[in-house]
Design a protein around this motif. Sequence first.
Motif, PDB file in Angstrom:
ATOM      1  N   HIS A  15      -3.788  39.510  45.947  1.00 48.77           N
ATOM      2  CA  HIS A  15      -4.388  38.187  45.721  1.00 48.77           C
ATOM      3  C   HIS A  15      -3.328  37.161  45.308  1.00 48.77           C
ATOM      4  CE1 HIS A  15      -8.490  39.425  46.381  1.00 48.77           C
ATOM      5  NE2 HIS A  15      -8.360  40.407  45.507  1.00 48.77           N
ATOM      6  N   LYS A  16      -2.363  37.586  44.496  1.00 48.17           N
ATOM      7  CA  LYS A  16      -1.298  36.667  44.083  1.00 48.17           C
ATOM      8  C   LYS A  16      -0.431  36.260  45.266  1.00 48.17           C
ATOM      9  CE  LYS A  16      -0.954  38.227  39.297  1.00 48.17           C
ATOM     10  NZ  LYS A  16      -0.134  38.920  38.293  1.00 48.17           N
ATOM     11  N   THR A  36      -0.041  32.523  46.820  1.00 52.09           N
ATOM     12  CA  THR A  36       1.273  31.891  46.969  1.00 52.09           C
ATOM     13  C   THR A  36       1.491  31.442  48.403  1.00 52.09           C
ATOM     14  OG1 THR A  36       2.186  33.253  45.198  1.00 52.09           O
ATOM     15  CG2 THR A  36       3.758  32.242  46.709  1.00 52.09           C
ATOM     16  N   LEU A  37       1.122  32.276  49.367  1.00 54.70           N
ATOM     17  CA  LEU A  37       1.304  31.918  50.771  1.00 54.70           C
ATOM     18  C   LEU A  37       0.411  30.761  51.199  1.00 54.70           C
ATOM     19  CD1 LEU A  37       1.633  35.435  52.434  1.00 54.70           C
ATOM     20  CD2 LEU A  37       3.445  33.770  52.015  1.00 54.70           C
ATOM     21  N   GLY A  82       7.231  25.656  54.832  1.00 50.26           N
ATOM     22  CA  GLY A  82       8.469  26.428  54.974  1.00 50.26           C
ATOM     23  C   GLY A  82       8.353  27.490  56.047  1.00 50.26           C
ATOM     24  N   LEU A  83       7.242  28.205  56.056  1.00 46.59           N
ATOM     25  CA  LEU A  83       7.039  29.234  57.083  1.00 46.59           C
ATOM     26  C   LEU A  83       6.919  28.619  58.474  1.00 46.59           C
ATOM     27  CD1 LEU A  83       4.569  31.666  55.284  1.00 46.59           C
ATOM     28  CD2 LEU A  83       6.981  32.046  55.790  1.00 46.59           C
ATOM     29  N   ALA A  84       6.279  27.466  58.561  1.00 47.17           N
ATOM     30  CA  ALA A  84       6.181  26.780  59.850  1.00 47.17           C
ATOM     31  C   ALA A  84       7.573  26.373  60.329  1.00 47.17           C
ATOM     32  CB  ALA A  84       5.274  25.567  59.740  1.00 47.17           C
TER      33      ALA A  84
END
Length: 73
Positions: A41-42, A46-47, A55-57
């Motif tokens: 869940h954490k 965060t994601l 950032g991931l994109a």
Amino acid sequence: MAGDTERIEQDIAQAREDLAKTLDVLAERANPQRLADDLKHKVIATLNTPAVKIGLAGVGVVVTVLVVRKIIR
């Protein structure tokens, strides 16, 4: 004297009950499945933050550009 014995027995019984409750709480906290679920869940929380998504994109775009360039060459 009899009152003291009864009080001591009550104190011992209460201490046993408190100890049992404490052990139950510790067993629940140390449960590996619960710990894994909490971590999951954490990580998901965060994601799901905007900064991480952007950032991931960005990383995805860079990887895509590099792969396309590699294919074209």
